[in-house]
Every structure is written in C-alpha cells, then in structure tokens.
Design an enzyme around this catalytic site. Structure first.
Site, PDB file in Angstrom:
ATOM      1  NE  ARG A 287      -2.448   1.570   3.272  1.00 42.79           N
ATOM      2  CZ  ARG A 287      -2.352   0.968   4.453  1.00 42.79           C
ATOM      3  NH1 ARG A 287      -2.900  -0.212   4.655  1.00 42.79           N
ATOM      4  NH2 ARG A 287      -1.710   1.534   5.443  1.00 42.79           N
TER       5      ARG A 287
ATOM      6  CE1 TYR B 284     -12.575  15.497 -15.731  1.00 45.90           C
ATOM      7  CE2 TYR B 284     -12.395  15.556 -13.348  1.00 45.90           C
ATOM      8  CZ  TYR B 284     -12.751  14.898 -14.504  1.00 45.90           C
ATOM      9  OH  TYR B 284     -13.289  13.653 -14.425  1.00 45.90           O
TER      10      TYR B 284
ATOM     11  CG  ASP C 283      -5.332  19.182 -14.052  1.00 46.24           C
ATOM     12  OD1 ASP C 283      -4.658  18.593 -14.922  1.00 46.24           O
ATOM     13  OD2 ASP C 283      -6.487  18.832 -13.734  1.00 46.24           O
TER      14      ASP C 283
ATOM     15  CE  LYS D 290      -9.221  11.894 -18.399  1.00 47.68           C
ATOM     16  NZ  LYS D 290      -9.406  13.132 -17.685  1.00 47.68           N
TER      17      LYS D 290
HETATM   18  C1  LIG Z   1      -9.796  13.488 -16.390  1.00 44.64           C
HETATM   19  C2  LIG Z   1      -9.250  14.676 -15.719  1.00 44.64           C
HETATM   20  C3  LIG Z   1      -9.101  14.735 -14.324  1.00 44.64           C
HETATM   21  C4  LIG Z   1      -9.559  13.603 -13.432  1.00 44.64           C
HETATM   22  O1  LIG Z   1      -8.772  12.477 -13.644  1.00 44.64           O
HETATM   23  P1  LIG Z   1      -9.286  10.954 -13.430  1.00 44.64           P
HETATM   24  O2  LIG Z   1      -8.092  10.158 -13.804  1.00 44.64           O
HETATM   25  O3  LIG Z   1     -10.468  10.766 -14.320  1.00 44.64           O
HETATM   26  O4  LIG Z   1      -9.647  10.847 -11.983  1.00 44.64           O
HETATM   27  C5  LIG Z   1      -8.551  15.878 -13.781  1.00 44.64           C
HETATM   28  N1  LIG Z   1      -8.160  16.918 -14.551  1.00 44.64           N
HETATM   29  C6  LIG Z   1      -8.289  16.895 -15.891  1.00 44.64           C
HETATM   30  C7  LIG Z   1      -7.853  18.067 -16.678  1.00 44.64           C
HETATM   31  C8  LIG Z   1      -8.842  15.784 -16.515  1.00 44.64           C
HETATM   32  O5  LIG Z   1      -8.981  15.781 -17.853  1.00 44.64           O
END
Ligand SMILES: *Cc1c(COP(=O)(O)O)cnc(C)c1O
Length: 384
Positions: free
Chosen positions: A55, A107, A179, A204
């Site tokens: 973990r 997001y 982000d 992504k």
């Molecule tokens: C998809 C996404 C998230 C969230 O990520 P997950 O892997 O789906 O939890 C956060 N920020 C952006 C810009 C995203 O495209």
C-alpha cells in the site's frame, strides 16, 4: 537506471526506454509486473530491500513514477489510483485551514469537489486565473496557501500564465499547483516555470490508450506538504496498482510521438473548422483568435495540445445533432487516447456548469486527419 544516466538525454529518449527499467536477474528488456503485496523481513528484523507493504511501496509503480519525474524535471513523482485521488490528496494534506484560489474554468469533476472544500475546513475562491489582476485581488495575505490552476483548461482551453501566477503565489507565501493533464510534459513544463507541484490525470495522454485510470503528482522539491501528501496516499490507500502502473509505463514510451502527431492534427482541424459556416467559434489555443494565444506561445512548446471545442451558430440542438451524426469519432467522455472522441459537455456537466450549451469538445486521436475531417464535415451538414 541500470546502465545509462539521464544526463543530457532528451525526454523522448528517456520515455522510449522507460529509463532503462529492466530486470537484472534475467536481463529482460521489459520489466516484469511486481505484484507482491508484502516483502520478507531480514533475519535481524530489518527491511534492507526498502520494501515493506504494497500500500506504500511497489517497484512497478516506482518505475513509472521515475519516468514521470524525469519528464517533468521533478525531484519526485508519485502515482495514485486516479487523477481525482492525486488532486484531492494535495488538499487533504493541508495542515491548517487554508484559503485556496482555483481556476473558474477547469475539469468539472474536480471543480465540484473543490466547491465543497468547506467540509474540510478550507475556503475557496474560484477566479478567472487567466486574469492576473483578478488572482492578485483574490489573495488574502496570511490566509491564501494554495493556488490551483488548470491550463489549458477544460473545456474552453483557457490559458493561464504559469510563471506570472507562480510569482503572485510565492510573493504571498502560497504554493502553486498546476493540472497539466491537457498540456502534457511534452508541451509545457510547469515546474520549470515556477510551479511547486504538477498534477496529471494519467488516464489521459500519459497512458494514452483509454485503458488505465491513474493520476500523478510531481514536485519541484521535498516540502512539508509533499511529505504529508505521501502520508495521505499511504494512509488513504490511494496508490496506483502495479498492473496499471506497468501499462502506464508502456503507454508513456510513445508519449512524445503520440501527442505531437495528435496536436498537429488538432491544429489543422481547428484552422479548417474555423472556416465552416455552421461553426460560430473554434476554441483552440493555437489559433490567433484564442484569447490565450500569446501566453500559450510563450509557455507551450512544440504544440498547443490536441483538445479543441466547437461552438455552433445554431446553438445546442445543432451541436447535439452534429455529435449524433459522427461515425468515426466516438461519442464518449474523457480525452487523450488514440481514438478521437467527441462530446456535448454541458449535458454531462449539468446545471451550474460554466460550459456553453452550444459547445462540443473534441479529443483528437491518431486516426488519419483526412478521415477525421471528412467525418466531421458529414456530421456538420446535419448541424442546421
Ligand atoms: C480526467 C481529468 C481529471 C480527473 O482524472 P481521473 O483520472 O479521471 O480521476 C482531472 N483533470 C483533468 C484536466 C482531466 O482531464
């Protein structure tokens, strides 16, 4: 790395070879998946291998983390079971009630979570972070501890000036987290621009094949907050599993070639679609007409990413009709994979979303650009 160093090598080289991660006993080129949840203790009660329990530590996860750290120029990177787990861990690690400034446009899922951050004793101001004066005005000296921006941000691809916001943050003793999911480490390196922590939904572009849910954080340096984030990940059990980490590392080997090709195609589509009579506006940071274009020119290199949005002259019904008539593009949420996706965002974001209802979001994949364009043209002929 076993028999090479990162010194002087280009990021694409490091990613392609996954930093040389193999397995010394067999000299396998490709590393195995380390699935063990537990590790044998030494006879003298020590743990000389450094590994205790799955973990908190896993070799496969650490190998993928090392690649991300190298690509972001980070001191360290850590992986989580999703982008949301990564992002929320930053806030769960704050050690006192904090005022947070976050991008107005971001997001949707994370914006929703942040809008309830008062549950954890913090306060939040959502600000148009592309407006530096607005960010400056939102600072509360001694209270603001964290600025969270997303650039380019969903789904308008708003560009925030990372270096300028880093200055504002640091002048008030706040940290800046970015982000950078859409920019990828290929097009933008937030830490080099002054950010403290960079976050990715690795579901992504980093993985790139729409078959792993994962999230990453990478830090410019080991701070108190970073140590606490590590504790949060361990205690909350938010670490990425070894199979997903292994798949993610395989995906990252082709990151550069994928996203540069996808970004070039997105740019061509953005230019072509700008001329289309059914389209009111194409939102893409690579277009001169985009409000963030100048900043994007400065802080993005080699491309503006592979996400764009279309706004329809005839409004919401036309947008939905166009999405309903694609054959090659897939109607699905998410982004960053090899298959091109199209989505009417405001239907998924629901009431209270800042997303215009006449907007379709496009994630450009790796199919032939002419095939993608022809499919859109046919779909747009149904758009009124
Ligand atoms: C998809 C996404 C998230 C969230 O990520 P997950 O892997 O789906 O939890 C956060 N920020 C952006 C810009 C995203 O495209």
């Amino acid at each position: 790395m076993d028999d090479q160093t990162t010194g002087g090598l280009k990021p694409c080289t490091l990613a392609a070879q996954a930093l040389g991660a193999g397995e010394p006993m067999t000299r396998s080129l490709v590393p195995p998946v380390h699935v063990s949840t537990t590790y044998i203790r030494d006879a003298d009660n020590g743990y000389r291998s450094g590994y205790v329990y799955g973990r908190t530590d896993n070799v496969s996860t650490q190998q993928a983390e090392a690649v991300i750290a190298a690509l972001e120029g980070a001191e360290e990177a850590i992986l989580f079971g999703s982008g949301m787990a990564a992002a929320t861990s930053v806030f769960l690690a704050l050690d006192k009630p904090t005022h947070i400034i976050a991008s107005q446009v971001m997001y949707w899922g994370f914006r929703s979570w942040l809008s309830e951050i008062a549950r954890y004793g913090h306060t939040i101001s959502f600000v148009e972070t592309s407006d530096l004066d607005a960010v400056q005005r939102a600072i509360r000296l001694g209270e603001t501890g964290l600025i969270w921006i997303e650039t380019p941000s969903n789904p308008l691809w708003t560009i925030t000036d990372i270096a300028a916001i880093a200055e504002i943050a640091h002048a008030s003793d706040a940290l800046l987290c970015v982000d950078s999911t859409v920019a990828t480490p290929v097009f933008t390196q937030p830490l080099a621009l002054g950010a403290d922590i960079v976050m990715h939904s690795a579901s992504k572009y980093l993985n790139g094949h729409s078959d792993v849910i994962a999230g990453a954080l990478a830090t410019a340096g080991r701070t108190k907050l970073w140590d606490r984030i590590n504790v949060v990940r361990g205690r909350h059990g938010a670490i990425l599993g070894p199979f997903e980490a292994w798949l993610l590392m395989r995906g990252m080997r082709t990151l550069h070639i994928r996203v540069k090709t996808q970004s070039a195609a997105a740019s061509i589509l953005a230019h072509r679609l700008s001329e289309h009579p059914a389209i009111e506006r194409v939102l893409y940071p690579g277009l001169n007409s985009h409000p963030g274009h100048d900043v994007a020119m400065r802080q993005m290199k080699d491309g503006f990413g592979a996400m764009l949005s279309l706004q329809f002259k005839a409004g919401e019904a036309a947008a939905i009709a166009a999405a309903g008539n694609v054959r090659l593009w897939k109607r699905a949420t998410s982004l960053g994979g090899v298959e091109s996706l199209i989505e009417h965002r405001s239907s998924i974001e629901g009431a209270g979303s800042p997303c215009p209802s006449d907007l379709l979001r496009l994630s450009v994949g790796l199919e032939d650009i002419d095939d993608l364009y022809a499919d859109l043209l046919r779909a747009l002929s149904h758009a009124g």
